[in-house]
Motif scaffolding. Sequence first.
Motif, PDB file in Angstrom:
ATOM      1  N   ILE A  42     -23.767  24.549  44.188  1.00 13.99           N
ATOM      2  CA  ILE A  42     -23.119  24.978  42.951  1.00 13.99           C
ATOM      3  C   ILE A  42     -24.127  25.811  42.175  1.00 13.99           C
ATOM      4  N   CYS A  45     -23.666  29.705  36.349  1.00 10.65           N
ATOM      5  CA  CYS A  45     -22.792  30.769  35.882  1.00 10.65           C
ATOM      6  C   CYS A  45     -23.628  32.015  35.570  1.00 10.65           C
ATOM      7  N   CYS A  51     -14.592  36.569  36.409  1.00 10.29           N
ATOM      8  CA  CYS A  51     -13.444  35.656  36.315  1.00 10.29           C
ATOM      9  C   CYS A  51     -12.427  36.134  35.278  1.00 10.29           C
ATOM     10  N   CYS A  57     -13.687  32.916  40.246  1.00 13.03           N
ATOM     11  CA  CYS A  57     -15.135  33.028  40.107  1.00 13.03           C
ATOM     12  C   CYS A  57     -15.724  33.901  41.208  1.00 13.03           C
ATOM     13  N   MET A  63     -18.060  24.775  43.949  1.00 14.11           N
ATOM     14  CA  MET A  63     -17.381  24.581  42.665  1.00 14.11           C
ATOM     15  C   MET A  63     -15.868  24.781  42.831  1.00 14.11           C
ATOM     16  N   TYR A  67     -12.296  22.969  40.827  1.00 15.05           N
ATOM     17  CA  TYR A  67     -11.333  23.638  39.945  1.00 15.05           C
ATOM     18  C   TYR A  67      -9.936  23.018  39.965  1.00 15.05           C
ATOM     19  N   ALA A  93     -24.576  23.206  35.147  1.00 11.55           N
ATOM     20  CA  ALA A  93     -23.953  24.234  35.986  1.00 11.55           C
ATOM     21  C   ALA A  93     -22.448  23.998  36.111  1.00 11.55           C
ATOM     22  N   ASP A  96     -20.799  25.002  32.789  1.00 12.35           N
ATOM     23  CA  ASP A  96     -20.773  26.451  32.603  1.00 12.35           C
ATOM     24  C   ASP A  96     -19.800  27.135  33.553  1.00 12.35           C
ATOM     25  N   ARG A  97     -19.712  26.628  34.755  1.00 16.43           N
ATOM     26  CA  ARG A  97     -18.853  27.261  35.752  1.00 16.43           C
ATOM     27  C   ARG A  97     -17.354  27.013  35.498  1.00 16.43           C
ATOM     28  N   THR A  98     -17.014  26.118  34.581  1.00 18.08           N
ATOM     29  CA  THR A  98     -15.594  25.933  34.252  1.00 18.08           C
ATOM     30  C   THR A  98     -15.036  27.146  33.517  1.00 18.08           C
TER      31      THR A  98
END
Length: 195
Positions: A42, A45, A51, A57, A63, A67, A93, A96-98
């Motif tokens: 993972i 971001c 995105c 992404c 990741m 989702y 991480a 942030d990646r959401t």
Amino acid sequence: MILGICGSPRKQATEYVLAEALSMMEEKGYETELFTVRGKEIGPCRNCDYCLRKKVCFLRDDMHELYPLLMDAKGIIMATPIYNGGISAQTKAVMDRTRAVAAVNIDFLKHKVGMAISVGGDRAGGQELAIQQIMTFYILNGAIPASGGPFGANLGANFWSQDTLKGVKKDEEGFRSLKKTIKRFDEFLEKYHSE
């Protein structure tokens, strides 16, 4: 479904406590799912806005397993080990990646219930700060944060592992805070998601 997210790269105290929390929720009749960062790739971001333009992404990593779980969950229990007085880099991480989920559906966490678990090697090693970081993530994304409540208040479940799995299993105060927080989490789920 109740989603447990473990932000520890090891299968030790944090994952153990989160599994116990999910077991408590199963005893209350909920379906649960555990997602752990352990063994997964993972990346952080990049804030590249890919995105926002493409609704997916740019990074093609593990990741993408998380989702759909975030979209389906009614409640989220996020657990982190304490690294340098706060959440782990892996937990950060994930948060942030959401951004990629929010680019598809800005309300991806709206009105879902969230709670936090922190596990530190020291009794006062940053557990409350880590819980506040997780609660801030929930608030910013429209989730309803559940604490352990007033009178002997705790923001979430906070554990002292003494840096061992054996140590966390002996932490009676930590398990007391977990039981209180699970109780409130369940109450909030019943209020906001009763069908």
